[in-house]
Design an enzyme around this catalytic site. Structure first.
Site, PDB file in Angstrom:
ATOM      1  N   HIS A 133       0.873  -1.178   0.000  1.00 31.06           N
ATOM      2  CA  HIS A 133       0.000   0.000   0.000  1.00 31.06           C
ATOM      3  C   HIS A 133       0.913   1.231   0.000  1.00 31.06           C
ATOM      4  CE1 HIS A 133      -3.596  -2.415   1.283  1.00 31.06           C
ATOM      5  NE2 HIS A 133      -2.642  -3.169   1.813  1.00 31.06           N
TER       6      HIS A 133
ATOM      7  N   ARG B 125      -0.168   4.332  -0.847  1.00 33.20           N
ATOM      8  CA  ARG B 125      -0.954   5.472  -0.319  1.00 33.20           C
ATOM      9  C   ARG B 125      -1.185   6.623  -1.279  1.00 33.20           C
ATOM     10  NH1 ARG B 125      -2.973   2.287   3.466  1.00 33.20           N
ATOM     11  NH2 ARG B 125      -1.660   1.934   5.296  1.00 33.20           N
TER      12      ARG B 125
ATOM     13  N   ASN C  75      -6.830   0.914  -2.154  1.00 33.44           N
ATOM     14  CA  ASN C  75      -7.508   1.702  -1.105  1.00 33.44           C
ATOM     15  C   ASN C  75      -6.819   3.054  -0.912  1.00 33.44           C
ATOM     16  OD1 ASN C  75      -5.356   0.153  -0.106  1.00 33.44           O
ATOM     17  ND2 ASN C  75      -6.170   0.144   1.974  1.00 33.44           N
TER      18      ASN C  75
ATOM     19  N   HIS D  55      -9.107  -9.680   0.822  1.00 34.43           N
ATOM     20  CA  HIS D  55      -8.916  -9.535   2.263  1.00 34.43           C
ATOM     21  C   HIS D  55     -10.074 -10.284   2.902  1.00 34.43           C
ATOM     22  CE1 HIS D  55      -7.654  -7.118   5.941  1.00 34.43           C
ATOM     23  NE2 HIS D  55      -8.693  -7.845   6.335  1.00 34.43           N
TER      24      HIS D  55
ATOM     25  N   HIS E 184      -2.696 -12.573   3.079  1.00 34.75           N
ATOM     26  CA  HIS E 184      -2.195 -12.518   4.468  1.00 34.75           C
ATOM     27  C   HIS E 184      -2.904 -13.483   5.440  1.00 34.75           C
ATOM     28  CE1 HIS E 184      -5.536  -9.729   4.485  1.00 34.75           C
ATOM     29  NE2 HIS E 184      -4.820  -8.678   4.152  1.00 34.75           N
TER      30      HIS E 184
ATOM     31  N   ASP F  41       2.489  -6.927   2.669  1.00 33.86           N
ATOM     32  CA  ASP F  41       1.377  -6.099   3.142  1.00 33.86           C
ATOM     33  C   ASP F  41       1.908  -4.806   3.773  1.00 33.86           C
ATOM     34  OD1 ASP F  41      -1.168  -5.195   3.605  1.00 33.86           O
ATOM     35  OD2 ASP F  41      -1.576  -6.492   5.308  1.00 33.86           O
TER      36      ASP F  41
ATOM     37  N   HIS G  71       1.791   3.837   8.305  1.00 35.24           N
ATOM     38  CA  HIS G  71       1.090   4.941   8.970  1.00 35.24           C
ATOM     39  C   HIS G  71       2.134   5.750   9.731  1.00 35.24           C
ATOM     40  CE1 HIS G  71      -2.835   3.259   8.056  1.00 35.24           C
ATOM     41  NE2 HIS G  71      -2.443   2.101   8.539  1.00 35.24           N
TER      42      HIS G  71
END
Length: 442
Positions: free
Chosen positions: A62, A64, A94, A179, A232, A302, A306
């Site tokens: 990810h 972002r 996402n 997921h 995952h 994965d 953050h």
């Protein structure tokens, strides 16, 4: 005039035919000769004492961008990838806006081309709203396939119901990634979260929550006759169950579920918080059994960064996710050195496996005619992973202070020496990957 662009000499090459000393010659970004190579080259690299692996492909990251670039973007995420020995990534939808339309998908392709440091593919998000467009969207150049969130998402990217998932599976032809956590159970169980206690995360998101969704998903794959890729895996029960459904289901496992256990919450607090969660040693060992017996097909990091501020919120307001693309290779090479898996099995899970499951054109093997994507490692080198080494905008890793044996020393993408001995040598030449099931029609 030079016959080759580069010759890699005297390395131990690890490939589908085993391990052995070999030279690799590269011309125009492709492998053109293997074995004992004679001839002139613009550059000859002596790799004595090193192992050359097919370029590692991390099939779940990810990065972002767009919309959440305060914690990562395509450039910083891919810089972390190449510094960690990863030559290609599959990136997730996402983002903000979501990657669910042709316009948002093609904008990401444009944003990544010649700006990302490694090669790339992007997933298209499957939703209730775009199901009619998915047959076209999944065939777009650079598309890794359709990704569906059955749990752990918000807004239109969440498809929690069987009817919605069945409609998506009926619409598409390629393998879709999921997921797999049961959103209905997660909603019912929210009261099990303990304020300020991240160790309650795996109580809320229990093994039963994962297993319930995975059994539903496999039943839908059977009903529709379609292929699924379950991301995952975090429970021993899912590994046992999925062993009986390998005709429809492929299986991803992650370095953090193979490395961390329940003690991570004492040590790392919310920095160990992931979806699906890090669980206890019994589940970790069950996942290792899946690696040993071949049920687990591939490794994905994965990578879900953050900021510290977002991780430092008190649980459960804290964000779920950790960095991982840069540490995938060193953490797993350490497991190789500790006897948990062979180097060939690592290669199977990070290059041959992605090639086999997703039909990537020209990647995943060291073979004449393939792209010269190489991950060069020193299996004897001991290094300590630090937050300072991490190139992600998030700036931290759960493995800060962990010493490992086995280290990436070179990342070669289509013949370009991108990383060498910890230095970025050739920046930003990333190109979209090509797929056998989405070849352009001429």
């Amino acid at each position: 005039m030079a016959q080759y662009d580069t010759i890699f000499k005297n390395a131990t090459v690890v490939n589908q035919d085993g391990e052995g000393l070999a030279d690799i010659a590269v011309k125009d970004g492709k492998i053109v000769a293997l074995g004992s190579v004679e001839g002139n080259a613009v550059e000859t690299l002596d790799c004595k004492g090193l192992h050359i692996l097919p370029g590692v492909i991390d099939t779940q990251v990810h990065f972002r961008e767009p919309g959440l670039t305060h914690k990562e973007d395509l450039e910083s995420g891919s810089l972390g990838a190449v510094m960690g020995g990863v030559t290609g990534v599959f990136e997730m939808p996402n983002t903000n806006p979501l990657t669910t339309t042709r316009e948002t998908f093609e904008a990401k392709i444009e944003a990544g081309t010649n700006r990302m440091h490694c090669d790339f593919a992007f997933y298209i998000g499957g939703t209730h709203e775009n199901v009619g467009e998915l047959p076209m969207l999944e065939k777009l150049p650079g598309c890794a396939g359709v990704k569906v969130f059955m749990g752990s998402s918000t807004g239109s990217l969440l498809v929690a119901d069987d009817d919605g998932v069945e409609a998506i599976l009926r619409a598409i032809s390629r393998r879709a990634a999921f997921h797999s956590e049961d959103e209905f159970m997660l909603e019912e169980r929210k009261g099990l979260r303990v304020e300020g206690d991240p160790s309650s995360h795996p109580v809320w998101r229990s093994p039963e929550v994962a297993m319930s969704c995975t059994t539903r998903l496999v039943n839908l794959a059977r009903k529709t006759g379609k292929r699924i890729h379950v991301l995952h895996i975090s429970t021993k029960e899912e590994i046992v169950y999925l062993a009986d459904h390998k005709d429809v289901a492929s299986v991803e496992v992650t370095p953090h579920h193979l490395t961390l256990d329940e003690t991570a919450y004492e040590r790392l607090g919310t920095y160990a918080q992931m979806n699906p969660p890090v669980r206890d040693k019994v589940h970790r060992e069950g996942i290792w059994k899946g690696v040993a017996n071949g049920v687990a097909d591939i490794l994905g990091s994965d990578h879900a960064p953050h900021t510290r501020e977002e991780k430092d919120h008190p649980y459960p307001q804290s964000h779920s996710g950790m960095t991982g693309v840069q540490t995938l290779v060193p953490t797993m090479l350490d497991h190789v050195n500790n006897g948990k898996l062979s180097l060939q099995r690592f290669v199977d899970m990070t290059s041959h496996g992605p090639n086999r499951l997703f039909g990537i054109v020209g990647k995943g093997r060291i073979a004449v005619g393939y792209d010269a994507d190489l991950t060069i490692v020193d299996m004897k080198r001991r290094e300590t992973i630090t937050n300072e080494w991490i190139k992600s905008r998030a700036g931290w890793t759960p493995y800060d202070g962990v010493t490992v044996t086995g280290w990436p020393v070179g990342t070669i993408v289509r013949g370009n020496k991108v990383m060498w001995q910890g230095e970025l040598v050739t920046p930003s030449k990333g190109q979209p990957m090509r797929f056998l099931e989405a070849l352009p029609q001429g």
